[in-house]
Design a protein around this motif. Structure first.
Motif, short mmCIF file in Angstrom:
data_model
loop_
_atom_site.label_atom_id
_atom_site.label_comp_id
_atom_site.label_asym_id
_atom_site.label_seq_id
_atom_site.Cartn_x
_atom_site.Cartn_y
_atom_site.Cartn_z
N LYS A 159 -20.16 -8.46 9.19
CA LYS A 159 -20.97 -9.15 8.19
C LYS A 159 -21.40 -10.53 8.69
CE LYS A 159 -21.49 -6.82 4.26
NZ LYS A 159 -22.82 -6.60 3.62
N ARG B 37 -21.91 -13.96 5.19
CA ARG B 37 -22.93 -12.92 5.07
C ARG B 37 -24.31 -13.43 5.49
NH1 ARG B 37 -23.04 -10.37 -0.69
NH2 ARG B 37 -24.81 -9.35 0.32
N TRP C 65 -21.15 -1.00 5.44
CA TRP C 65 -20.72 -2.41 5.53
C TRP C 65 -20.34 -2.98 4.16
CZ3 TRP C 65 -24.04 -0.14 8.84
CH2 TRP C 65 -23.80 -0.32 10.20
N PRO D 284 -26.02 -5.51 8.66
CA PRO D 284 -26.57 -6.87 8.66
C PRO D 284 -27.74 -6.95 9.65
CG PRO D 284 -24.19 -6.96 8.70
CD PRO D 284 -24.55 -5.52 8.88
#
Length: 305
Positions: A29, A166, A233, A293
């Protein structure tokens, strides 16, 4: 009785897997792929068992495993952030190094007894017929893995640090323009994830697959990377994938008790084959949109702003 024992085995097998996939999820992440998961878990399993054996305290073994994972993750962060090296190449090299190193250093710990991780029952709840024995009579590391699922979701989605981690993996340029120290957040996310991978390794040797042997946790690191993709994720989905894999590992050998005459080699690879099939089906169903991501694996340079 067979059903109860199977579910208890599933929970036991899933414990380190849940911890590991959530750790890898947090790392990725942040934008850093810890491809050394296989080697990290292997060397941490040895470190956990060795220090637990030397001190005769399982808790010290878990701490040693976490420290091992954190140190490897720190090195990966340094190579990515400071040296701007390729994360995948570094991960592969570390995996090979850690596997060979653990097999070499672990020769003195093969087939010996270390400290036992005791189970404890939750008052009142453990007295519930059938369910109590299955769900509320486990070790502290199992309870930790269950609590880690909602805790990691809350951390990544509701805290400033988690949101910054994030953002550093999704859009580091935008994050940096808002005052987020992307390099610091990536390092933090990688170290947290590496610590959890190390804890998972120690959980294997001190609890789930008690003891140490050559290639003690072989292939689990690779399947963890696959489960993270399977879970898109997201902590709760990756944890669910870990439980599914634990269920397959517990179920397949028990097929023999029902009269299925299967090769032990086929039984050993079946969970991995099923996981690969599920990954392929999900990828096709999502038309290639995995939920990764957007800047995962890409180094961030401040001068690119």
């Amino acid at each position: 009785m067979l059903f109860e024992n199977t579910i208890i085995t599933v929970i036991s097998l899933s414990t380190p897997l849940i911890i590991a996939v959530i750790g890898e999820t947090i790392s990725e992440k942040s934008g850093v792929i810890n491809l050394s998961a296989e080697g990290t878990i292997m060397i941490s399993a040895l470190a956990g068992f060795a220090f637990g054996y030397i001190t005769d305290i399982a808790f010290i073994g878990f701490l040693a495993g976490m420290l091992s994972g954190a140190l490897i993750a720190s090195f990966i962060s340094y190579c990515d952030i400071k040296l701007r090296m390729d994360q995948i190449a570094v991960g592969f090299v570390l995996t090979i190094l850690c596997i060979d190193l653990s097999n070499y250093l672990g020769q003195d710990y093969v087939r010996i007894n270390g400290p036992m991780v005791t189970k404890f029952s939750i008052p009142l709840l453990s007295n519930i017929p059938i369910i109590g024995e299955i769900l509320f009579n486990h070790s502290f590391i199992t309870y930790f893995s269950i609590l880690l699922i909602p805790t990691s979701w809350f951390f990544l989605n509701k805290t400033n640090i988690g949101l910054s981690i994030r953002a550093s993996g999704e859009n580091p340029l935008a994050a940096s323009s808002r005052g987020i120290n992307v390099k610091k957040m990536r390092m933090l996310g990688t170290i947290i994830g590496g610590s959890l991978l190390g804890l998972a390794g120690a959980s294997f040797s001190l609890y789930t697959k008690y003891g140490w042997s050559e290639s003690h946790t072989a292939n689990y690191g690779w399947i963890i990377l696959a489960i993270v993709i399977f879970g898109g994720w997201k902590p709760y989905r990756t944890a669910f994938g870990a439980i599914i894999f634990g269920f397959l590992e517990a179920l397949v050998p028990r097929l023999q008790t029902y009269g299925f005459e299967l090769s032990p080699y086929l039984l050993r690879i079946t969970p991995y084959l099923i996981t690969i099939i599920v990954l392929v089906v999900l990828t096709i169903y999502k038309e290639g949109e995995t939920g990764a991501p957007r800047n995962i694996g890409k180094p961030f340079f401040r001068e690119n702003r």
